[in-house]
Design an enzyme around this catalytic site. Structure first.
Site, PDB file in Angstrom:
ATOM      1  N   ASN A  52       0.836  -1.211   0.000  1.00 17.95           N
ATOM      2  CA  ASN A  52       0.000   0.000   0.000  1.00 17.95           C
ATOM      3  C   ASN A  52       0.866   1.256   0.000  1.00 17.95           C
ATOM      4  OD1 ASN A  52      -2.422  -1.591   0.325  1.00 17.95           O
ATOM      5  ND2 ASN A  52      -1.759  -1.900   2.430  1.00 17.95           N
ATOM      6  N   HIS A 138     -14.084  -2.498   6.205  1.00 17.73           N
ATOM      7  CA  HIS A 138     -12.902  -3.133   6.804  1.00 17.73           C
ATOM      8  C   HIS A 138     -13.236  -3.799   8.142  1.00 17.73           C
ATOM      9  CE1 HIS A 138      -8.773  -3.133   8.584  1.00 17.73           C
ATOM     10  NE2 HIS A 138      -8.451  -3.352   7.328  1.00 17.73           N
ATOM     11  N   GLU A 180     -15.775   3.179   4.047  1.00 22.21           N
ATOM     12  CA  GLU A 180     -14.433   3.530   3.596  1.00 22.21           C
ATOM     13  C   GLU A 180     -14.597   4.548   2.472  1.00 22.21           C
ATOM     14  OE1 GLU A 180     -11.948   0.050   2.735  1.00 22.21           O
ATOM     15  OE2 GLU A 180     -13.138  -1.109   4.146  1.00 22.21           O
ATOM     16  N   SER A 184     -10.779  -0.968   0.270  1.00 22.05           N
ATOM     17  CA  SER A 184      -9.407  -1.487   0.305  1.00 22.05           C
ATOM     18  C   SER A 184      -9.190  -2.646  -0.650  1.00 22.05           C
ATOM     19  CB  SER A 184      -9.057  -1.909   1.731  1.00 22.05           C
ATOM     20  OG  SER A 184      -9.936  -2.918   2.184  1.00 22.05           O
ATOM     21  N   ASP A 209     -13.509   6.239   6.779  1.00 19.20           N
ATOM     22  CA  ASP A 209     -12.174   5.648   6.894  1.00 19.20           C
ATOM     23  C   ASP A 209     -11.513   5.829   5.535  1.00 19.20           C
ATOM     24  OD1 ASP A 209     -10.064   3.848   6.599  1.00 19.20           O
ATOM     25  OD2 ASP A 209     -11.028   2.254   7.770  1.00 19.20           O
ATOM     26  N   HIS A 212      -7.263   4.485   2.189  1.00 22.43           N
ATOM     27  CA  HIS A 212      -6.719   4.330   0.830  1.00 22.43           C
ATOM     28  C   HIS A 212      -6.961   5.541  -0.068  1.00 22.43           C
ATOM     29  CE1 HIS A 212      -5.701   0.144   1.629  1.00 22.43           C
ATOM     30  NE2 HIS A 212      -6.809   0.136   2.344  1.00 22.43           N
ATOM     31  N   LYS A 244       0.176   3.658   4.892  1.00 24.05           N
ATOM     32  CA  LYS A 244      -0.120   3.320   3.494  1.00 24.05           C
ATOM     33  C   LYS A 244       0.507   4.380   2.584  1.00 24.05           C
ATOM     34  CE  LYS A 244      -3.573   0.177   4.935  1.00 24.05           C
ATOM     35  NZ  LYS A 244      -4.874  -0.055   5.522  1.00 24.05           N
TER      36      LYS A 244
HETATM   37  C1  LIG Z   1      -5.330  -0.831   6.570  1.00 26.96           C
HETATM   38  C2  LIG Z   1      -6.686  -0.408   6.951  1.00 26.96           C
HETATM   39  C3  LIG Z   1      -7.003  -0.136   8.278  1.00 26.96           C
HETATM   40  C4  LIG Z   1      -6.063  -0.434   9.404  1.00 26.96           C
HETATM   41  O1  LIG Z   1      -4.990   0.423   9.415  1.00 26.96           O
HETATM   42  P1  LIG Z   1      -3.639  -0.070  10.106  1.00 26.96           P
HETATM   43  O2  LIG Z   1      -2.899   1.153  10.418  1.00 26.96           O
HETATM   44  O3  LIG Z   1      -2.962  -0.959   9.098  1.00 26.96           O
HETATM   45  O4  LIG Z   1      -4.037  -0.847  11.334  1.00 26.96           O
HETATM   46  C5  LIG Z   1      -8.244   0.377   8.553  1.00 26.96           C
HETATM   47  N1  LIG Z   1      -9.149   0.590   7.574  1.00 26.96           N
HETATM   48  C6  LIG Z   1      -8.879   0.301   6.291  1.00 26.96           C
HETATM   49  C7  LIG Z   1      -9.912   0.561   5.247  1.00 26.96           C
HETATM   50  C8  LIG Z   1      -7.648  -0.217   5.940  1.00 26.96           C
HETATM   51  O5  LIG Z   1      -7.388  -0.544   4.675  1.00 26.96           O
END
Ligand SMILES: *Cc1c(COP(=O)(O)O)cnc(C)c1O
Length: 391
Positions: A52, A138, A180, A184, A209, A212, A244
């Protein structure tokens, strides 16, 4: 213990029967220390199309230097939780910079995005309330909802009409509508303007969230909200990660001052854990600066994603709908996804086979991700290998 041990073996063989065993491979070294897209694992060099690290920052010399210099001043570990003596000046500066970057009053750092989502959902919702999530949300959003004790309801992926029905028919007050920004595993975009309108109408928190989207989407890389031209009132709770696109580690929640203060007072995944090392915060601060200064990284990863989609289409491969660095190639089942992953590895590419429960049953796939650190030649070579493997 005999019965317990045989339960373990039975659980593991059930995983094997469903072709769902997950394995790790040790990355032994990075043949080009300034570029993490080249990995040495299982005795060979392969090009990584599964990380990522969208902006190619994870191995940027400035991040590495910032981290090393800070570790020399502040040590390797923070020594305590944020509310004891683990919170340092690098954390404080990073929080201020993240608040400014996202245009919010305040931001709060978390060790991981997983913990940030547990904190958000368990603080903003509780028993006798509902949480409404996109079906493909997620695991950390789902686990946060479960931790909160609220009723969890999920709507069909990106179907704001279905979300509206859940809101209208909920027997409990809806505390949170969450999604999201960029999904992801599918790389598509949530219909944030409609979800924002619904959350406003039903007086629920809209939690986005943007793990990405941040750093990648929008005219200046500020993520999904900028892509949709949404102001912070429309999306009062924004979560982002630093591991990421920003190439470091950690995560944050950005919002109004009262929201952040309540998380700090109440959220157990914030309070009862060691603060992330200041050196990590120093690396993230540097990443944030580079991401803003070097907009070519964002333009480049999106151009490479476009190149990938066009050439994959020409080769007869069906990829993602949206122009994001996440491009899924759906396969008929778990076995064929694993076989494709193995053949691609033999051809010199690390591409991840994603299987349930990360994706729904019947939606196993290769998840291909692009990085600004890739070259056009590498993308063409990958498409050639995919065409050979999947035809
Ligand atoms: C990777 C991810 C997380 C978690 O983040 P980390 O810092 O890796 O724990 C949360 N939500 C989504 C959509 C993700 O892709």
């Amino acid at each position: 213990m005999k019965r317990r041990s045989s339960e373990l073996r039975a659980a593991l063989s059930a995983i094997d029967r469903q072709h769902l065993r997950r394995t790790r491979r040790d990355v032994e070294r990075f043949p080009d220390p300034a570029n993490r897209t080249l990995l040495h694992l299982q005795g060979r060099d392969v090009i990584d199309f599964s990380s990522n690290d969208y902006l190619g920052l994870a191995h940027h010399p400035e991040l590495v230097e910032a981290m090393a210099a800070c570790a020399a001043r502040c040590g390797a570990g923070s020594g305590a939780a944020h509310l004891i003596t683990g919170h340092g000046i690098e954390h404080a500066h990073l929080e201020e910079e993240l608040a400014a970057y996202t245009g919010r009053e305040r931001a709060l750092l978390f060790s991981t995005g997983y913990m940030a989502n547990l904190a958000l959902l368990s603080t903003l919702s509780g028993r006798h309330e509902s949480v409404i999530l996109d079906r493909l949300s997620h695991a950390s959003l789902i686990d946060g909802a479960l931790l909160s004790g609220a009723r969890l309801r999920r709507f069909a992926h990106n179907d704001s009409g279905a979300a509206a029905q859940l809101l209208a028919n909920s027997r409990h007050p809806v505390a949170i509508l969450a999604t999201e920004g960029v999904f992801s595993m599918d790389g598509d975009l949530a219909p944030l303007p409609e979800l924002a309108r619904l959350a406003h109408e039903y007086d629920a928190w809209l939690v986005v969230d943007d793990a990405h989207g941040l750093g990648v989407l929008g005219a200046s890389g500020r993520g999904s909200l900028e892509h949709w031209s949404l102001e912070s009132d429309a999306v009062p709770v924004l979560m982002g990660t630093l591991g990421k696109a920003f190439g470091a580690f950690g995560a944050f929640v950005a919002g109004c001052a009262d929201l952040i203060e309540l998380l700090l007072q109440r959220a157990r995944p914030y309070i009862y854990t060691t603060a992330l090392p200041q050196a990590v915060a120093a690396a993230a601060r540097t990443a944030l600066r580079i991401a803003q200064r070097e907009s070519w990284r964002r333009e480049r990863v999106l151009a490479l994603a476009g190149l990938f989609r066009r050439s994959a289409l020409q080769a007869g491969l069906q990829t993602g709908e949206a122009l994001t660095p996440i491009q899924p190639l759906l396969l008929p089942d778990e076995r064929s996804a694993l076989a494709a992953q193995a053949r691609l590895f033999d051809a010199g590419f690390a591409v991840a086979a994603i299987r349930p429960p990360t994706v729904p049953v019947g939606r196993s796939r290769l998840r291909i991700t692009l990085s600004a650190a890739h070259t056009e030649e590498q993308v063409h070579a990958l498409v050639g290998a995919l065409a050979d493997t999947l035809s």
